[in-house]
Design an enzyme around this catalytic site. Structure first.
Site, mmCIF file in Angstrom:
data_model
loop_
_atom_site.group_PDB
_atom_site.id
_atom_site.type_symbol
_atom_site.label_atom_id
_atom_site.label_comp_id
_atom_site.label_asym_id
_atom_site.label_seq_id
_atom_site.Cartn_x
_atom_site.Cartn_y
_atom_site.Cartn_z
ATOM 1 N N ALA A 66 51.599 87.451 25.604
ATOM 2 C CA ALA A 66 50.853 86.598 26.517
ATOM 3 C C ALA A 66 51.755 85.441 26.940
ATOM 4 O O ALA A 66 52.740 85.119 26.272
ATOM 5 C CB ALA A 66 49.585 86.084 25.858
ATOM 6 N N GLY A 111 50.468 90.353 23.009
ATOM 7 C CA GLY A 111 49.641 90.980 24.019
ATOM 8 C C GLY A 111 50.253 92.238 24.588
ATOM 9 O O GLY A 111 49.539 93.126 25.079
ATOM 10 N N GLU A 114 49.318 94.931 22.166
ATOM 11 C CA GLU A 114 47.884 95.154 22.347
ATOM 12 C C GLU A 114 47.616 95.965 23.607
ATOM 13 O O GLU A 114 46.757 96.866 23.631
ATOM 14 C CB GLU A 114 47.157 93.803 22.397
ATOM 15 C CG GLU A 114 47.132 93.107 21.034
ATOM 16 C CD GLU A 114 46.692 91.658 21.105
ATOM 17 O OE1 GLU A 114 45.801 91.282 20.326
ATOM 18 O OE2 GLU A 114 47.243 90.904 21.930
ATOM 19 N N GLU A 134 51.896 86.539 16.604
ATOM 20 C CA GLU A 134 51.059 85.367 16.884
ATOM 21 C C GLU A 134 51.024 84.354 15.742
ATOM 22 O O GLU A 134 50.873 83.152 15.977
ATOM 23 C CB GLU A 134 49.629 85.815 17.221
ATOM 24 C CG GLU A 134 49.480 86.522 18.551
ATOM 25 C CD GLU A 134 49.731 88.021 18.484
ATOM 26 O OE1 GLU A 134 49.478 88.714 19.485
ATOM 27 O OE2 GLU A 134 50.197 88.516 17.417
#
Length: 260
Positions: A66, A111, A114, A134
């Protein structure tokens, strides 16, 4: 308006969706998540599309994570909303009625992993690195990472990747079941194209029934999953594709499926 962060290109029945933010290692910001969500909804609704390939622009990254620069100033509610939008995108991909192949070229972190895990098949180059880092930002995976990684790789691997935050090689990801296949960098396009072509020639209604049965079965008790599978199996007998497939087998020729 500026250039879209997502590039869409069709080749026959194959739709290629490319995240084009190479200067940011294709990091997922709000604009990119929105554009991807729209792109996948459009692909699902387009009857000419039978398979989707998702990748990132440039040689360095599928998606490196992200967009931290966008996240840095978010408050609790903004962060929650950002996570929910990311989760909604992943769920859209996961429940798509057409197969989605993740072409993992380089980093797939946070992300990015993911996003790859929401796809139905994952093909990685041998120099790829995947992980959930993260924890190093004082965060946890927010786009479904703890849940999909658990289902793909099991509890031990999920805790290792999420608690330690260190990336792993493509070869290790293959051992853990996070990716389906690892190929040399210069063979990645050819392998993904071959898989996409194979899927684009398969029976679309059967592909959809398989996807729906697997997703549904992964979220319910065995008995309910078997009932769902049985119903889907029966419905295939009402399709022209089933007649074509069985006739082609008997006649020793390749089937030509119409999606009816």
């Amino acid at each position: 308006m500026g250039e879209s962060p997502v590039l869409i290109a069709d080749s026959g029945a194959i739709r290629r969706i490319t995240i084009q933010r190479p200067d940011k290692l294709n990091a997922l910001n709000a604009e990119t998540i929105a554009a991807l969500t729209e792109a996948f909804h459009d692909a699902d609704a387009d009857p000419s599309v039978r398979v989707v390939v998702l990748t990132g622009a440039g040689p360095k990254a599928f998606v490196a994570g992200a967009d931290i620069s966008e996240m840095a100033d978010m408050g609790a509610m903004d962060g929650r909303d950002f996570g929910l939008r990311g989760q909604a995108l992943m769920r859209t991909i996961e429940t798509l009625t057409k197969p989605v192949i993740a072409r993992i070229n380089g980093f797939a972190l946070g992300g990015g992993l993911e996003l790859a895990m929401a796809c139905h098949l994952r093909i990685a180059s041998d120099n790829a690195k995947v992980g959930q880092p993260e924890i190093n930002l004082g965060l946890i995976p927010g786009f479904g990472g703890t849940q999909r990684l658990l289902r793909l790789a099991g509890r031990a691997a999920t805790l290792e990747l999420c608690l330690l935050g260190a990336p792993i090689t493509a070869a290790r990801a293959l051992e853990l079941g996070i990716v389906n296949e690892v190929v040399a960098v210069d063979a990645l396009d050819a392998r993904v194209d071959a898989l996409a072509t194979q899927l684009s020639n398969a029976a679309p209604l059967a592909l959809r029934a398989i996807l729906e049965s697997v997703i549904h079965g992964g979220e319910c008790a065995l008995g309910e999953g078997l009932q769902f599978e049985g119903a889907q199996f029966g419905l295939m007998f009402a399709t022209a594709d089933m007649r074509e497939g069985t006739a082609a087998f008997v006649e020793k020729r390749k089937p030509s499926f119409s999606g009816r």
